[in-house]
Write a protein that holds these residues in place. Structure first.
Motif, PDB file in Angstrom:
ATOM      1  N   VAL A  26       0.837  -1.204   0.000  1.00 29.20           N
ATOM      2  CA  VAL A  26       0.000   0.000   0.000  1.00 29.20           C
ATOM      3  C   VAL A  26       0.873   1.255   0.000  1.00 29.20           C
ATOM      4  O   VAL A  26       1.899   1.326   0.681  1.00 29.20           O
ATOM      5  N   THR A  95      -3.956   2.098  -2.433  1.00 30.10           N
ATOM      6  CA  THR A  95      -4.111   2.896  -1.212  1.00 30.10           C
ATOM      7  C   THR A  95      -4.794   2.122  -0.091  1.00 30.10           C
ATOM      8  O   THR A  95      -4.973   2.650   1.005  1.00 30.10           O
ATOM      9  N   GLY A 123      -3.627  -4.394  -3.366  1.00 38.24           N
ATOM     10  CA  GLY A 123      -2.858  -3.705  -2.339  1.00 38.24           C
ATOM     11  C   GLY A 123      -2.599  -4.615  -1.153  1.00 38.24           C
ATOM     12  O   GLY A 123      -3.464  -5.406  -0.760  1.00 38.24           O
TER      13      GLY A 123
END
Length: 199
Positions: A26, A95, A123
C-alpha cells in the motif's frame, strides 16, 4: 464485443491487452508497464488519445495512472502514420489492502483492437509477524557465584517493523545480559542473551 476500424485492409491495435501488477505494498508506486498502439491500417490514423482509469473500487481514483508515453491525450491527441507506434506508460499505487481493476482506453479516428485494456492489482498492508526460537532455556546446574548465558532469537518474518518490543520481569537469578534486540525490529531477527546467576 470489440472491433477495429480498417483503412487499408489492416488494423490499429494495442498490446498487451491486459496489465497485471500483482500484489503491491500500500502507498507504493510500481514501475511503469508499457502498452503499445500500432497502426497497421495502411493509412494515417488521427485523433489518438489514451485515458487510464480505475473501475473498482469506484472511489479509488488515480490508483492506476498514466505516467508517460508518446500516445496523445484527450487534450492533445496524436497522429500515427502507417506502420508506426506510440506508447502508454501506466503505474499502480494501491491505497488500501483490496483488489483493484482499471482500464486503458484508446480512442482514434478508427477503432483500436484490444481497447480497452484490462488492468488489475492488489494492495497489501504490511504487518510484522514475530516468533521466538531458542527456548525453552535449560541452564542445568550452575555453581553459586558463577554465571551462565543462553541466547534467544526474536524473528520478524512479516513485511513491516515489529514495534514496542519489551521484556517482562525475570525470575530471581535471571536477567538480560546482552543481545541485539531493541524496541523495534525490522523484518529479520535479533538476539536476547539471558544470564543465570544463582546466589
Amino acid at each position: 464485443v470489440e472491433g477495429a476500424g480498417t483503412l487499408g485492409g489492416g488494423v490499429a491495435s494495442i498490446a498487451p491487452t491486459n496489465g497485471a501488477f500483482g500484489v503491491v505494498t500500500v502507498n507504493t508506486t510500481t514501475a511503469a508497464q508499457t502498452f503499445t498502439v500500432t497502426n497497421n491500417t495502411g493509412a494515417t490514423v488521427t485523433g489518438i488519445s489514451a485515458t487510464v482509469g480505475t473501475t473498482s473500487p469506484a472511489s479509488s481514483a488515480n490508483v492506476f495512472a498514466r505516467s508517460g508515453g508518446t500516445c496523445g491525450t484527450v487534450a492533445t491527441p496524436t497522429t500515427l502514420t502507417n506502420s508506426s507506434t506510440c506508447t502508454i506508460l501506466v503505474t499502480f499505487t494501491p491505497t488500501a489492502g483490496v483488489g483493484y481493476t482499471g482500464t486503458v482506453d484508446v480512442s482514434a479516428s478508427v477503432g483500436i483492437l484490444g481497447s480497452p485494456v484490462t488492468l488489475s492489482g492488489t494492495g497489501n498492508i504490511p504487518v510484522g509477524i514475530g516468533s521466538v526460537t531458542g527456548g525453552p532455556l535449560a541452564f542445568g546446574n550452575v555453581n553459586v557465584g558463577s554465571t551462565a548465558t543462553q541466547t534467544l532469537t526474536l524473528n520478524n518474518t512479516g513485511t513491516a517493523n515489529l514495534t514496542g518490543i519489551t521484556l517482562g520481569a525475570f525470575p530471581t537469578g535471571f536477567s538480560r545480559s546482552g543481545g541485539t534486540c531493541t524496541a523495534t525490529l525490522a523484518p529479520g531477527s535479533c538476539t536476547i542473551i539471558v544470564q543465570f546467576a544463582p546466589t
